[in-house]
Design a protein around this motif. Structure first.
Motif, mmCIF file in Angstrom:
data_model
loop_
_atom_site.group_PDB
_atom_site.id
_atom_site.type_symbol
_atom_site.label_atom_id
_atom_site.label_comp_id
_atom_site.label_asym_id
_atom_site.label_seq_id
_atom_site.Cartn_x
_atom_site.Cartn_y
_atom_site.Cartn_z
ATOM 1 N N GLU A 179 0.814 -1.207 0.000
ATOM 2 C CA GLU A 179 0.000 0.000 0.000
ATOM 3 C C GLU A 179 0.850 1.260 0.000
ATOM 4 N N GLU A 180 2.125 1.143 0.387
ATOM 5 C CA GLU A 180 2.992 2.320 0.388
ATOM 6 C C GLU A 180 3.316 2.800 -1.016
ATOM 7 N N THR A 181 2.950 2.037 -2.044
ATOM 8 C CA THR A 181 3.196 2.470 -3.419
ATOM 9 C C THR A 181 2.109 3.410 -3.936
ATOM 10 N N LEU A 182 1.008 3.574 -3.222
ATOM 11 C CA LEU A 182 -0.102 4.399 -3.691
ATOM 12 C C LEU A 182 0.168 5.886 -3.444
ATOM 13 N N ARG A 183 -0.078 6.682 -4.462
ATOM 14 C CA ARG A 183 0.040 8.135 -4.378
ATOM 15 C C ARG A 183 -1.276 8.758 -4.825
ATOM 16 N N GLY A 184 -1.516 9.967 -4.376
ATOM 17 C CA GLY A 184 -2.762 10.617 -4.762
ATOM 18 C C GLY A 184 -2.647 12.118 -4.720
#
Length: 302
Positions: free
Chosen positions: A41-46
């Motif tokens: 989940e640490e790969t998600l950016r927004g």
């Protein structure tokens, strides 16, 4: 400089990111959850709207891309999606500027992705970096005849280490291939969640390459992954695929425009069914990455 509202997404944002992935790509929640579990989940950016809601998202991770026989740090980008109700307001551009600024700050020399639309990414500095072709053929067209000095041995889809050793030869000889992370190996060998059948392609001195195939379904055989660095490995792989002629009508695989299986097969029935462009953005040739091979990124297949 990172745009305002850009940053990592946390566990509380997971439902919002899954919704954007479904709206943007049709990904069911199960697929989104599988990718999140594999890559983290640490790969998600927004990027957030003024009210704090997630307006756009992307997945990013670091890997090595090989050029001139050496690995170059690269930032991979996937699942770039913007809320349909908020499109046309520069949210996607702001999201990608944040992605690239973060990547450059982390020391990546280039960024790679498979674009849904080329013009949008071209405005951000990406260029065409190669083409992946979807090939198909009847099994009989792949019959290359016996390979007397070759053997086909069983492999283990749960152990990618020996396959990575075989693939290293391609990384050193070809231009622009990625060095796979553990998550990428899992997707390559278990694309739909079920392990593919792996076969080692051996010569007199041991394995030279490998091929992984999914179980036949609907009279089709799909090659999940392959590494064919020698002519013997290519012919062994072709013979293996041709051996499914009683079970399937069509064999499908991914390759380049000059795919070795397509080039060595009988011409009747072998055809390219699809083409998918890849893109890369190069924003620095400074320091140790100043080499002639890197600017060729946007011209070479990967």
């Amino acid at each position: 400089m990172t745009p305002d509202g850009y940053g990592p997404l946390g566990p509380a944002d997971r439902d919002s990111a899954a919704r954007l992935a479904r709206l943007g790509f049709g990904h069911p929640r199960e697929l989104f959850d599988r990718y999140a579990a594999l890559f983290g989940e640490e790969t998600l950016r927004g990027v957030r709207a003024a009210d704090g809601t997630v307006a756009g998202c992307a997945a990013v991770w670091t890997m090595a891309q090989w050029f001139g026989g050496r690995p170059v740090p690269a930032r991979a980008v996937a699942m770039v999606a913007v809320d349909p109700a908020l499109r046309g307001r520069g949210i996607g551009s702001g999201l990608m500027r944040g992605v690239l600024a973060e990547a450059a700050a982390d020391g990546a020399a280039l960024s790679v992705l498979h674009p849904a639309t080329l013009p949008f990414y071209a405005r951000l500095g990406y260029g065409r970096g190669g083409v992946t072709v979807g090939w198909s053929a009847p099994p009989a067209a792949l019959d290359a005849g016996p390979v007397e000095d070759g053997r086909i041995l069983p492999g283990d889809p749960r152990d990618a280490a020996p396959l990575a050793v075989l693939r290293r030869r391609l990384l050193a000889e070809e231009t622009g291939l990625p060095e796979r992370t553990e998550a990428m190996w899992t997707l390559a060998l278990s694309p739909d969640g079920e392990p593919a059948e792996v076969f080692l392609l051996a010569g007199p001195d041991g394995p030279e390459g490998y091929i992984a195939v999914a179980p036949p379904r609907d009279r089709q055989l799909v090659v999940a992954d392959c590494c064919l660095p020698t002519r013997r490995a290519i012919r062994l792989a072709m013979g293996l695929l041709a051996g499914y002629r009683a079970q399937v009508e069509t064999v499908r695989w991914l390759g380049g425009p000059e795919d070795p299986i397509a080039l060595l097969s009988r011409e009747i029935g072998v055809r390219p069914d699809s083409r998918k462009s890849g893109c890369c953005a190069l924003w620095t040739c400074a320091g140790p990455w100043r080499c002639a091979a890197i600017p060729a990124t946007c011209r070479a297949g990967w």
